[in-house]
Design a protein around this motif. Structure first.
Motif, PDB file in Angstrom:
ATOM      1  N   ALA A 175     -33.649 -92.980  22.885  1.00  0.00           N
ATOM      2  CA  ALA A 175     -34.255 -93.812  23.926  1.00  0.00           C
ATOM      3  C   ALA A 175     -33.338 -93.936  25.128  1.00  0.00           C
ATOM      4  CB  ALA A 175     -34.587 -95.198  23.373  1.00  0.00           C
ATOM      5  N   GLN A 176     -32.035 -93.706  24.925  1.00  0.00           N
ATOM      6  CA  GLN A 176     -31.102 -93.852  26.036  1.00  0.00           C
ATOM      7  C   GLN A 176     -30.830 -92.528  26.754  1.00  0.00           C
ATOM      8  OE1 GLN A 176     -28.161 -96.674  26.208  1.00  0.00           O
ATOM      9  NE2 GLN A 176     -28.709 -97.752  24.358  1.00  0.00           N
ATOM     10  N   ARG A 191     -27.263 -88.129  26.471  1.00  0.00           N
ATOM     11  CA  ARG A 191     -26.473 -89.049  25.672  1.00  0.00           C
ATOM     12  C   ARG A 191     -26.714 -88.793  24.185  1.00  0.00           C
ATOM     13  NH1 ARG A 191     -24.609 -95.108  25.795  1.00  0.00           N
ATOM     14  NH2 ARG A 191     -25.232 -95.768  23.736  1.00  0.00           N
ATOM     15  N   ASP A 221     -33.079 -94.821  18.408  1.00  0.00           N
ATOM     16  CA  ASP A 221     -32.375 -95.751  19.296  1.00  0.00           C
ATOM     17  C   ASP A 221     -31.527 -94.992  20.304  1.00  0.00           C
ATOM     18  OD1 ASP A 221     -33.339 -98.033  18.041  1.00  0.00           O
ATOM     19  OD2 ASP A 221     -31.689 -98.091  16.598  1.00  0.00           O
ATOM     20  N   VAL A 222     -30.830 -93.964  19.826  1.00  0.00           N
ATOM     21  CA  VAL A 222     -29.970 -93.187  20.717  1.00  0.00           C
ATOM     22  C   VAL A 222     -30.822 -92.366  21.682  1.00  0.00           C
ATOM     23  CG1 VAL A 222     -28.173 -91.432  20.831  1.00  0.00           C
ATOM     24  CG2 VAL A 222     -28.133 -93.098  18.989  1.00  0.00           C
ATOM     25  N   PRO A 246     -32.118 -94.968  13.708  1.00  0.00           N
ATOM     26  CA  PRO A 246     -30.896 -94.970  14.524  1.00  0.00           C
ATOM     27  C   PRO A 246     -30.873 -93.820  15.537  1.00  0.00           C
ATOM     28  CG  PRO A 246     -30.348 -95.336  12.225  1.00  0.00           C
ATOM     29  CD  PRO A 246     -31.800 -94.956  12.257  1.00  0.00           C
ATOM     30  N   ALA A 247     -31.411 -92.666  15.148  1.00  0.00           N
ATOM     31  CA  ALA A 247     -31.484 -91.546  16.097  1.00  0.00           C
ATOM     32  C   ALA A 247     -32.460 -91.868  17.230  1.00  0.00           C
ATOM     33  CB  ALA A 247     -31.901 -90.270  15.375  1.00  0.00           C
TER      34      ALA A 247
END
Lengths: 331, 256
Positions: A219-220, A224, A216-217, A213-214
């Protein structure tokens, strides 16, 4: 691509598992003596098959197939992590110099100190660790480092290792050329005892699933990620060390096999995996399957000549890479 | 305890450009603040500093009367939600997967997001009028739609203080009004607060009760938006004559 939502990881993993089974059957049956899938099935389930066939399958082909899966999985997972770390879809496990360090370490051991066998793997690991720490130290600037700085530092260090390898090759006379080719192009024919690499793969996959999940974040974008409560620098270090350990384990077993780490994460995404949990898991399975297929092809296509598997992964990878560039992910 | 965010002698600079000197800001429950000023005056930098994404040159920011610098990133992200000016992602990700990331600081346990997190994400998606796009990929959407995804993410995050850098950028008129109305309503209902960088002076007076107007060289004025934005101050801030017209529909600003 109608639906890239991560709610389809089942389909991705199903495809990857089917590819795995196909690759395993192909890898175990193809070769100087072809064994039919049915004979293979009988041999696996107990009786059937003569002693020679058993020995061929269990002592020669199965370890190589297993090594293919492990190394392919390591490279694909390392590629996934590197691409997210530098936030660049064209990154691969070798881009930040870890593999270059491993190759330089192994070749130094081979040509200067005339080492052989497991000592070369140890040298490769040392080179990989040295390179990783070097890149990390050089890329940090007043306690912070940006992906672009990391990327540029890594690429430059990788080029440096390339120069060192070329130097060692040119000043070299009459050592085992095959050994050198092994480290430069990658080859699974000497990959035995991949148990430690398997341990690294399992541990690496577990950590990746945990931090998915980290990822995923991250990557943005860094800002952010920071805004959503991630200690970005610490997370980036962890990802870099993890990817480097995976890469080093793969290279120590089978040399620098290219393209698996680049193309597999993209294939998994094209199949519909959206988040890192699905991409990481799918990449490990599919990367293993692809490398096993490529390796089996490399030892049977021009038999009795065995091609380095890097030649095959590259010839698969180049057209795919070009296709990807044309198609683009529209960042 | 009505003060959610307070700054104490906050001094911010980028390189040798001073954004603000000794800024004293007090953001109360239910308030919407506008941060105004010309391009390059440091609005985004100030927002990042208030959000803890950047160190101040002096003074401190306090959340709920705790020094913000002492909070862990995760605690900070539960208190304060940021929408950045730009968003970027080189890899394909669906709207729902992107919005649920707002739940990241609230995640419990080991394994990903739970049903409540997805419910919060879907609720935020509906608020921003994005339900039909839920399973689409971000890079297939228009700029305005992507902007709404970012705004939905901060609603999913459900912070005490919303910090939004040009929330209306790329949005059509209808979605701008719809979003600002929703935000104002949410802030009123939940006793939270919002700080927005906004360029439309009319929308600022319409939706923000308080404003901080950065004048450059570290100078600023703060106060009730209606009182603050007189023609003389605007001329000083933007270096351009702006006429202010009071109408039944609100205050209009017409650049000459």
């Amino acid at each position: 691509m109608a639906d890239h939502s991560s709610r389809r990881p089942v389909a991705v993993i199903l495809i990857a598992v089917l590819a795995t089974i196909a690759a395993a059957v192909y890898g175990l049956s193809a070769g100087s003596m072809t064994i039919s899938p049915w004979a293979l099935f009988q041999l696996m389930t107990g009786d059937g098959g003569d002693a020679l066939t058993r020995q061929l399958v269990w002592e020669l082909r199965a370890p190589r197939v297993a090594a293919g899966f492990i190394v392919g999985g390591l490279l694909a997972l390392a590629g996934t992590l590197m691409q997210t770390l530098v936030r660049n879809p064209l990154a691969d496990p070798f881009i930040l110099g870890t593999a270059g360090g491993a190759a330089a370490g192994a070749l130094t051991g081979l040509t200067v100190f005339h080492l052989s066998g497991p000592w070369l793997s140890i040298n490769a690991l040392g080179g990989a660790a040295l390179s990783t720490l070097l890149v990390m130290a050089l890329a940090s600037e007043r306690g912070s480092w940006s992906p672009i700085r990391l990327l540029l530092t890594g690429v430059v260090i990788a080029t440096g290792w390339g120069a060192l390898v070329s130097f060692l090759l040119v000043t070299q006379s009459g050592t085992d050329l095959q050994s050198i080719m092994f480290w430069l192009l990658g080859d699974l024919s000497r990959a035995h005892n991949a148990f430690i690499a398997l341990g690294v793969l399992v541990a690496g996959l577990l950590v990746t699933l945990r931090i998915a999940p980290a990822l995923d974040v991250m990557a943005q974008g860094e800002l952010r990620a920071a805004a959503l409560g991630i200690s970005v620098r610490r997370a980036q270090m962890l990802v870099f060390l993890l990817a480097s350990a995976l890469t080093a384990a793969a290279v120590a077993v089978a040399g620098t096999i290219g393209f698996i780490g680049l193309i597999t994460p993209h294939l998994v995404r094209l199949l519909g995996a959206g988040n890192h949990r699905a991409v990481a898991f799918g990449s490990v399975i599919l990367g293993g399957a692809i490398l096993t297929l490529a390796d089996t092809a490399s030892r049977t296509l021009l038999a009795p000549t065995q091609l380095p598997v890097g030649v095959l992964t590259a010839s698969l990878g180049v057209p795919f890479f070009l296709y990807l560039l044309r198609r683009g992910y529209r960042a | 305890m009505n003060t959610l965010l307070r700054t104490d002698r906050l001094t911010v600079a980028i390189g040798d450009v001073s954004v603000c000197r000794d800024l004293a800001l007090s953001v109360e429950r239910g308030q919407c603040w506008a941060v105004l000023g010309r391009n390059g005056v440091g609005k985004t930098t100030l927002l990042h500093t208030l959000s803890g994404l950047r160190k101040a040159q002096g003074g401190e920011v306090r959340y709920n009367d705790h020094p913000a610098a002492e909070l862990s990133p995760r605690e900070r992200a539960r208190f304060l939600g940021v929408v950045l000016q730009h968003d970027e992602n080189p890899f394909p990700v669906s709207v729902r997967d992107s919005v649920v990331q707002g739940r990241y600081p609230h995640r419990q346990g080991w394994y990903g997001y739970d049903a409540d997190d997805y419910a919060a994400a879907d609720n935020a998606i509906a608020r921003l009028d994005l339900t039909p796009y839920r399973d689409r990929l971000l890079h297939e959407l228009s700029g305005g739609e992507r902007r709404r995804v970012a705004l939905a993410t901060v609603f999913a995050q459900d912070p005490r203080v919303f910090v939004l850098d040009e929330p209306g950028a790329h949005l059509d008129v209808s979605h701008q009004i719809q979003f600002l109305t929703t935000l104002k309503q949410h802030v009123d209902d939940t006793g939270t607060a919002a700080i927005l960088v906004i360029h439309d002076l009319h929308l600022a007076t319409r939706f923000c009760d308080q404003a901080a107007l950065l004048l450059g060289n570290g100078r600023y004025v703060i106060g009730a938006t209606q009182d603050l934005l007189d023609e003389e101050t605007l001329q000083q801030a933007f270096g351009h004559p702006i006429r202010r017209v009071q109408t039944e529909q609100g205050t209009l600003f017409i650049p000459r």
